[in-house]
Each structure stands twice: as C-alpha cells, then as structure tokens.
Design a protein around this motif. Sequence first.
Motif, PDB file in Angstrom:
ATOM      1  N   LEU B 100      19.571  20.582  57.951  1.00 59.13           N
ATOM      2  CA  LEU B 100      18.236  20.812  57.383  1.00 59.13           C
ATOM      3  C   LEU B 100      18.292  22.028  56.465  1.00 59.13           C
ATOM      4  O   LEU B 100      18.523  23.152  56.921  1.00 59.13           O
ATOM      5  N   ASP B 101      18.100  21.801  55.189  1.00 60.60           N
ATOM      6  CA  ASP B 101      18.164  22.887  54.205  1.00 60.60           C
ATOM      7  C   ASP B 101      16.777  23.444  53.902  1.00 60.60           C
ATOM      8  O   ASP B 101      15.817  22.686  53.785  1.00 60.60           O
ATOM      9  N   ASN B 102      16.692  24.748  53.804  1.00 58.82           N
ATOM     10  CA  ASN B 102      15.430  25.402  53.438  1.00 58.82           C
ATOM     11  C   ASN B 102      15.485  25.878  51.987  1.00 58.82           C
ATOM     12  O   ASN B 102      16.566  26.043  51.416  1.00 58.82           O
ATOM     13  N   TYR B 107      20.270  27.219  56.018  1.00 59.01           N
ATOM     14  CA  TYR B 107      20.244  25.906  56.673  1.00 59.01           C
ATOM     15  C   TYR B 107      20.614  26.003  58.136  1.00 59.01           C
ATOM     16  O   TYR B 107      21.248  26.974  58.573  1.00 59.01           O
ATOM     17  N   VAL B 108      20.159  25.020  58.883  1.00 61.54           N
ATOM     18  CA  VAL B 108      20.600  24.828  60.263  1.00 61.54           C
ATOM     19  C   VAL B 108      21.154  23.412  60.339  1.00 61.54           C
ATOM     20  O   VAL B 108      20.696  22.525  59.621  1.00 61.54           O
ATOM     21  N   ALA B 109      22.145  23.217  61.195  1.00 62.81           N
ATOM     22  CA  ALA B 109      22.779  21.902  61.257  1.00 62.81           C
ATOM     23  C   ALA B 109      23.282  21.623  62.661  1.00 62.81           C
ATOM     24  O   ALA B 109      23.426  22.536  63.483  1.00 62.81           O
TER      25      ALA B 109
END
Lengths: 427, 427
Positions: B100-102, B107-109
Amino acid sequence: MKVTRLSSGISIRRTIAEGTEQQVTAVKAIIQEVKDHGDKAMFRFTEKWDGAKLTSLRVTEEEIAQAVERFDPQLLADLTEAAANIRKYHESQQQQGYRLDNEDGSYVAQRVTAIESAGLYVPGGTAAYPSSVLMNVIPAQVAGVSRIVLISPPSKDGTLSDGVLASAHILGISEVYKSGGAQAVAALAYGTESIVPVDKITGPGNIFVALAKREVNGDVAIDMIAGPSEIAIIADDTAYADEVAADLLSQAEHDPLASAVLLTTSEKLADAVSEQVEKQLASLPREAIASPAIANHSMIYIGDSINELIEAADQLAPEHLEIMTADAEAVADKIRHAGAIFIGRYSSEPIGDYFAGTNHVLPTNSTARFSSALSVYDFIKRTSIIRYSEKAWQNNKEKIARLARLEGLEGHARAVESRSWEKGTTK
Amino acid sequence: MKVTRLSSGISIRRTIAEGTEQQVTAVKAIIQEVKDHGDKAMFRFTEKWDGAKLTSLRVTEEEIAQAVERFDPQLLADLTEAAANIRKYHESQQQQGYRLDNEDGSYVAQRVTAIESAGLYVPGGTAAYPSSVLMNVIPAQVAGVSRIVLISPPSKDGTLSDGVLASAHILGISEVYKSGGAQAVAALAYGTESIVPVDKITGPGNIFVALAKREVNGDVAIDMIAGPSEIAIIADDTAYADEVAADLLSQAEHDPLASAVLLTTSEKLADAVSEQVEKQLASLPREAIASPAIANHSMIYIGDSINELIEAADQLAPEHLEIMTADAEAVADKIRHAGAIFIGRYSSEPIGDYFAGTNHVLPTNSTARFSSALSVYDFIKRTSIIRYSEKAWQNNKEKIARLARLEGLEGHARAVESRSWEKGTTK
C-alpha cells in the motif's frame, strides 16, 4: 555495548520463558478456582493481586464515557488516525472462499467465516498500552468477529486506564472487564456468571498470563506466546550512530530480557554506536530496564560484507529488523526471516509500533522462520465443503474403495459402496 | 447404538488426550537423548521400540524404486489421480503479498514466503496411510516449501511400507527416514548427524508423537494435535439407514475413542440406523476398534426440527459433518462450525479422506469453532514491511512520539525524534 566480530559466530540466543514448576502449579490452581467459583474467585483474586475491591467486573458505559471525556483530545485524534492506518493495512488481508466445480456435477469449496468471539487481554499498570488495544482488536474487527471483549487488571482504585478505555471507545468496543493475570484468561476461556466465554484469546501479558494461555490452549484458541522484544539493525557507514543507538534502546527499554543487536560492516559505526548507547542510556527514564537488556542480551557484530550481515540476520530471525544501508531496499529483498522489516533511515521501529498500520504483535525467539504477525487470518476459520453428485460417485467409487482397502479400512470402502446396496423397505 | 432425545442435551463431549505424567517424562527423556546422542540414540530407540536393527536412517533411492516396482499399478494410478485432485484444490489457497503506497512516498507491505523446510511424520504399522502422505506433503509443495522430509517407523525388517514410499515417489519426495515415535519428532526438531532439522513438523501419530510435538513446539512449528476421528450426520426421513450406518462406522473404525453421532428428525430412521450399525458391525474387520467407539463415544439424537439439529451440530463442531436431508445445500449453508461438510447422499465421508481434493487433516475436539483444515496457509509466513520517507516521518513524528510518551516509552519517542538531532562529526 559489547562489540565482536561476526566471524566468531552469533552468540545471541533467544529462548521461550517456560515458567517455574511453582508458577505452573499456581496457574493451574487459579484456573480451577475460576472454573469452580466463577465471579467469586475473580473478586478474591483481584483483591489479592491488584489490591482492588470490586463488586462488578464489567466496566460501565459511564466509566468509558468519563475516561474519553478526561482523555487528551490530541491523543484521541492521534489514536484515531493510527487506528485508521491499521485498519487500512489489515483490510487487504480479508480472505475469500472459493469453489471448484467439476463437469460431473460435483464440487469442492472452501468457506471462510470469522471466529465468533475473541477476548483481548490488555496488561495493566505501567504496561497499559492503548496501542495493544488497536493492534489486537482491529484485525478481529476486519475479520468480522461479532463479539470482541477486552479484559485488563484494574488499579487499586478499581479503574482501568483512560488510554485503554479511550481506545476501546474509538473502536466501538463496549464489553470491557476488570481483571488480570491467569484468572482473566481463565474467565475468558471458561466463563463466569458475568463473563460469557470466548473462542479465542489474544494479547500480551506477564509470565502468569502466558502460562494460563498455554494451559487453556485447545479448549479455546490462543495467539502466539510472545517473548521479550527484539531488534536487529543492519547498518553500514551511511548510518548515523545516534539514530542507530536510539532505535536499539527503543526495544531495550521494553524488558530486561529484550535483545538489541547491531550488524554492521563499519568498525567506526560500531564504536560510535557503542558510545552513543551508553550516553543515551544515562538519561533514559527506563534505564534500569534497558541496561540489563543491553548488557546481557545485546551485541554489536562486525561483519566483512553486507551479505554476511544478511546471513546473520536470517539466523537471528528477529522480531524487528531495521536496514540502514546505502541500498536498503535491495538488502531488504534478500532477507528471508524477520517479523517486520523497517527499510531506510526514516523507518524507525516505533513507527511500526504505533502508526504505520502494520501489526506490532510479531513473532519473537527466532520463530519468524515459521510464524507471522498477528493478522486477520488469525480470526477466521475455513470450512471444507464436498458435494459429490451421483455421477461423480459412480465415476470414482471404485478408486476410493481401493484406496481405503489399501489402508486396511474396510469400513471406509463399504461406506462408499453402500450407495449401491440393494435397499429394503425402510429407507 | 444408543438413541436419545436431543432435548435432553448433547452428552457427547470431546477432550484432548493429555498423556500421563509418566508418558510426558518418558517423551522428555527421549528428546534429550536424541539431542545428546544423535543417530546413536535413534538406532537404539528404533531397535527398542520398532524391533529394527538399522545401520542407516535414510531410505535409499533404490528402496524407493523397488517399492514402486512392487506396488500395484492400479493403486499407483489411483493415488496419482487423488494427488492431482488434492493439488488442484490446494492451489486456490496460494496467497499473494500486497503493498500500500501513500502519497508521501511511504509504504507498508506484506511479503508472503514459504517456510523453508517441513517434516512430515507418517505413522507406521497398521496405520501406514499413503493418503496422509498426500494430504501433508501437497499443501507444503503448493506453498513452495523447498525441503520436504518424510519420517516413518520401520517394520522389524527395517523397511517402510510400499504404499508410503510409492506416495513419496508420486510426489517427487526423496528425503525419507526410518524412525518413529518421540525420537522421530526430536530428530526433525533438533537434528542428528544424518538428519538436518526442519522448521515445521506435521502429521498424525500416537500419544508419544503428540506429546513430543507439544514438547518441541516453539523451537519448531507444529500443526494441530489431532484427537480421535469424529463424524456427525444430520439426516431426515429421506436418508437411507444402511448408508447412514455405514458412514458412521467409517469413522468409528479409526479408533476406540472415535465418535459417531447421528442427528435426525426421524424416529424411524433412528431405529433403523441403530439396527444397521449393529448388523454391519458384526462383519466389520475392525469391529474390535469400532465397537467401543460406538458404545462409548457415539449417540443417535432425535430432534424436533432441522434447525434444532443444526444448532446441535454447531455445538458439537464436529471434524466431519454429513448432511443427508431433502434440502441438504440449504442446511449446509446454515452450519457455522464443522471441519468439513459433506453435502447430500453421494458425499460419503471417505470421498474426502481420499479423493475429492480437500484436506483430510481436520480440526477435532470441537476446535472447528476456531481451527481449520491443514492447508497451504500452514506452510507460509508473512513478513511486514515498513518504508517511511523523510516526508512521511516529518508529517507523523510528533504524533508517534506523543503516543509513545502516553505509554511511558520515552526511548520510543526519542528514537523517532533522533532523525532530527544535530549530527556531530561522526555519522
């Protein structure tokens, strides 16, 4: 902080707290008391160990409302924003069932449903962590668990912390009980007059909580039994010593048994971090906790190459792994075993503890080799479904009967064959 | 078979085998011996308990080739077809990671990878089940486990069964060892001179195997500890008594502690099934095993409505649930707790044991409330990934520091803030 060459081998070893025989016996006795005497036992234990005289275990709506009222609005906003990030990350974990249809009219399927009830243990006192409420409740909510219960030991005045109650409020959780230790776990597992038992118990706790969870495991589900916090940092000479030291201490301050490990190719960084750790420790409020962690369970290892550091990190399989190297993403891609990986200078570990959205309940004691963060998957179950048509049965019954007889299970073969037995007058 | 009204309540209760204190002590001693003396201990224990004098634990390629040569080609074809069905069902369980890119560049993945090694325990003697090899190995293969090991106790002549070796051959598994009981589990967990340890141990076994798995749990991962087989059948007056009875007996023949339960709205069916069970028992080769299961752990319950039967089935949360009613699919849709559901007359339980493709390793002892069949998910692990950009850190550092200080974790707050500390000459 101690510094050594990596070539002499990894000396940091993590083991699971087993509890003494005395502790195990005590926990078994407490569980039996709760089974036998319900709320009465709960009140007695809460007075004995928490010093709180209660007449009711359940936190009232008013208590929650008052806690929210008292709570710093800025912190309430911070927790709300953190909760949104956590929810967003976990929503990608929602799982779908599937169904595979065959031409003969048969199908097999996997149905995914939520566990029906979950109880979250929230430690009390100095370790009353609102963030733990978010990290345990949100995956259960995203999974669709319909009943979510919090339980936490009260202070001597019979109250729970405003932070914990405010977190419950943010998440819409209203079933909250005052109780701690093994008795709280027993009540969640077996129920009392005022607590309906749950299907799964999660959440951190001291050795009595951990032993009680191990004891009730099987009668209800439990999450992992977490060990003390761990951090490992892979860093080269592009890293800043004060930042590496601060991140090491952020985990060391959790527990005298916590572990903080630096893996570096730079002797200069090693020395500077060692110095910085000592310096920063001196002014750390939790110095008394962090010092033994640094002295007894931590190490700076110097390796010859980044690949050697990666190999060592995989051997440790740490709960948290930070990478502060020139090419941090490339290093992260090569890591095989870690609970969570924090990439680059600006990904300080506490960002994951509180805010980024990933779960802070992570595998410790090198179990990242085979375990994962707490997740939505921990709050669902899958049911297999088999529907055979007459044609599918007809086409395959001989094969199935042969396989059953190969294993000496004549009854299995007959069951499949029974559909072709001649029927009498009764069905 | 005993018949009772459902209104008097469910009397079938399932509990987990705990093992006697003597057994627990014996298992701990065996594990320690294997840790201390490796292969030597393995040879000694194998001679003592399996009566086999070995000079090597590893099954040779030649032994596998000879077993395949001797094995009935028809059965080899049956096992191959079953394996294909099982593989197809489990392939739908493959899991993808996500990221999930901000907008702030952070990002968190979630990264999904296979566990690296798995060891499957295969019981020997009369309970040497080729189907268990398929059911344990295939999910691990679909997950991508790179090293899969089989271990099974040898006969007195030092051989493993042709069926087990033929199954290994079909699946392309060549690392197979001769050893059983707690010593086999210890060798998989801690290794010996000739066995490299694995990360996860799965597979059924007797009480010594179960206790050993419980003992090594945490050092390595284990699958569930399965109890005796269970079947419940919901049937109305459209069902055939001989078929219901045959299916009940298919599970009763597994174990004297197995449980077979009929839930029906039809008194006529109840009586007819009771009669059929006695009749079919008389000619069952494993009558000595099935009889005590039927007498002591089984029951026919008569209820007033299908909904009452569904409620009772959910209370049992049985390993296997068959539905033989006029509208079987609709009934199946309402079931909340069962390991596997078999819908309609032609879905006899052994179809799932051997052939349909679903996994036959299923939750027992009412744990279907919160547990699931063995699956690909059991052989993967997930790593959380956090990458914060300078901007993301800048935007959120104050919130994170506030949340850390709320929890009394000053070191966490300082770690996040350290990125803005003034830097000295050393990095």
